[in-house]
Design a protein around this motif. Structure first.
Motif, mmCIF file in Angstrom:
data_model
loop_
_atom_site.group_PDB
_atom_site.id
_atom_site.type_symbol
_atom_site.label_atom_id
_atom_site.label_comp_id
_atom_site.label_asym_id
_atom_site.label_seq_id
_atom_site.Cartn_x
_atom_site.Cartn_y
_atom_site.Cartn_z
ATOM 1 N N ARG A 71 -8.245 0.707 -12.893
ATOM 2 C CA ARG A 71 -8.151 0.125 -12.200
ATOM 3 C C ARG A 71 -7.499 -0.782 -11.969
ATOM 4 O O ARG A 71 -6.623 -1.503 -11.209
ATOM 5 C CB ARG A 71 -9.663 -0.748 -12.797
ATOM 6 N N GLU A 72 -6.549 -0.946 -14.095
ATOM 7 C CA GLU A 72 -5.249 -1.955 -14.619
ATOM 8 C C GLU A 72 -4.480 -0.950 -13.267
ATOM 9 O O GLU A 72 -3.365 -1.580 -12.380
ATOM 10 C CB GLU A 72 -4.814 -1.885 -15.208
ATOM 11 N N TRP B 89 -12.938 0.328 -3.593
ATOM 12 C CA TRP B 89 -11.314 0.618 -2.790
ATOM 13 C C TRP B 89 -11.990 2.266 -2.596
ATOM 14 O O TRP B 89 -11.122 2.838 -1.463
ATOM 15 C CB TRP B 89 -10.771 0.884 -4.414
ATOM 16 N N MET C 65 1.003 -1.372 -0.306
ATOM 17 C CA MET C 65 -0.211 0.388 -0.472
ATOM 18 C C MET C 65 0.730 1.812 -0.153
ATOM 19 O O MET C 65 1.665 1.451 0.847
ATOM 20 C CB MET C 65 -0.828 0.199 1.305
ATOM 21 N N SER C 66 0.432 2.314 -0.986
ATOM 22 C CA SER C 66 1.217 3.000 -0.644
ATOM 23 C C SER C 66 0.886 4.539 -0.153
ATOM 24 O O SER C 66 0.069 4.939 -0.055
ATOM 25 C CB SER C 66 1.056 3.444 -2.071
ATOM 26 N N ILE D 247 -4.262 0.914 -10.022
ATOM 27 C CA ILE D 247 -4.587 0.708 -8.982
ATOM 28 C C ILE D 247 -3.816 -0.876 -7.978
ATOM 29 O O ILE D 247 -3.597 -0.900 -7.171
ATOM 30 C CB ILE D 247 -6.154 0.440 -8.434
ATOM 31 N N GLY D 248 -4.469 -1.947 -8.800
ATOM 32 C CA GLY D 248 -3.812 -3.522 -8.880
ATOM 33 C C GLY D 248 -2.821 -3.017 -8.781
ATOM 34 O O GLY D 248 -1.908 -3.710 -8.117
ATOM 35 N N ALA D 249 -2.122 -3.021 -9.873
ATOM 36 C CA ALA D 249 -0.749 -2.750 -10.296
ATOM 37 C C ALA D 249 0.328 -2.308 -9.182
ATOM 38 O O ALA D 249 1.713 -2.890 -9.481
ATOM 39 C CB ALA D 249 -0.022 -2.724 -12.091
ATOM 40 N N CYS D 250 -0.490 -1.002 -9.056
ATOM 41 C CA CYS D 250 0.638 -0.372 -8.031
ATOM 42 C C CYS D 250 0.031 -0.265 -6.989
ATOM 43 O O CYS D 250 1.066 0.093 -6.117
ATOM 44 C CB CYS D 250 1.039 0.666 -8.524
ATOM 45 N N ARG D 251 -0.522 -0.934 -6.723
ATOM 46 C CA ARG D 251 -1.177 -1.347 -5.077
ATOM 47 C C ARG D 251 -1.353 0.063 -4.354
ATOM 48 O O ARG D 251 -1.495 0.431 -3.273
ATOM 49 C CB ARG D 251 -0.060 -2.094 -4.164
ATOM 50 N N LEU D 252 -2.357 0.801 -4.965
ATOM 51 C CA LEU D 252 -2.383 1.756 -4.711
ATOM 52 C C LEU D 252 -3.953 2.180 -3.472
ATOM 53 O O LEU D 252 -4.400 1.722 -3.301
ATOM 54 C CB LEU D 252 -2.874 2.880 -5.494
ATOM 55 N N SER D 253 -3.338 3.496 -2.635
ATOM 56 C CA SER D 253 -4.488 3.702 -1.808
ATOM 57 C C SER D 253 -5.125 4.159 -2.076
ATOM 58 O O SER D 253 -4.505 5.660 -2.620
ATOM 59 C CB SER D 253 -3.605 3.538 -0.434
#
Length: 161
Positions: free
Chosen positions: A81-82, A159, A1-2, A84-90
């Motif tokens: 969404r890609e 999210w 999580m960022s 957010i998922g790939a970079c594990r964005l908070s």
């Protein structure tokens, strides 16, 4: 999580302007210049440690950016969404903290700016009025902002809250 201090910074290529705008809505630092050529974009993303967002397989394969993210979806919100998922964005603490035009962090507008630059019909609306210190664009919580917020809540219900 960022966390905000460690959140990734992005660079979107010419094909991903709408994705860049949505990332800015979420408050993520996202450089976008549709005029930049591929070599310039890779050099900039590498120099500034930005994740290079692209749909161009050739760019990723032959120019080998240090931090590429190959986007496969065509629709901007699916692309979002890609990322957010790939970079594990908070999820952000709040939306609309960056200029959608030039990517600069927004500041609170002064009372005088709000009184003179916001249309008279929007002056009584709730929410903070903000201004970009770079391009001077003014933002307020109007119908366009509400529609964008509703779109995000509909598209990312698990999210965003």
């Amino acid at each position: 999580m960022s966390e905000p201090d460690t959140a990734p910074r992005f660079l979107a290529d010419a094909m991903l302007g709408r994705l860049a705008r949505w990332l800015r809505v979420l408050g993520y630092d996202t450089f976008y210049d549709p005029a930049g050529d591929d070599k310039e974009l890779v050099a900039l993303s590498d120099a500034e440690h930005r994740v290079l967002l692209t749909r161009d397989r050739h760019l990723v394969h032959f120019l080998r950016p240090r931090h590429p993210l190959l986007i496969t979806a065509e629709k901007p919100l699916v692309q979002l969404r890609e990322v957010i998922g790939a970079c594990r964005l908070s999820p952000p603490a709040e939306l609309f903290t960056r200029c959608l035009l030039c990517n600069q962090p927004l500041r609170a507008a002064t009372a005088e700016e709000a009184a003179t630059l916001v249309p008279e019909t929007a002056r009584g609306l709730p929410g903070q009025v903000r201004r970009c210190p770079h391009c001077r664009h003014i933002y307020w919580y109007g119908s366009h902002t509400r529609r964008m917020r509703e779109t995000l809540l509909r598209e990312l219900p698990d999210w965003l809250r």
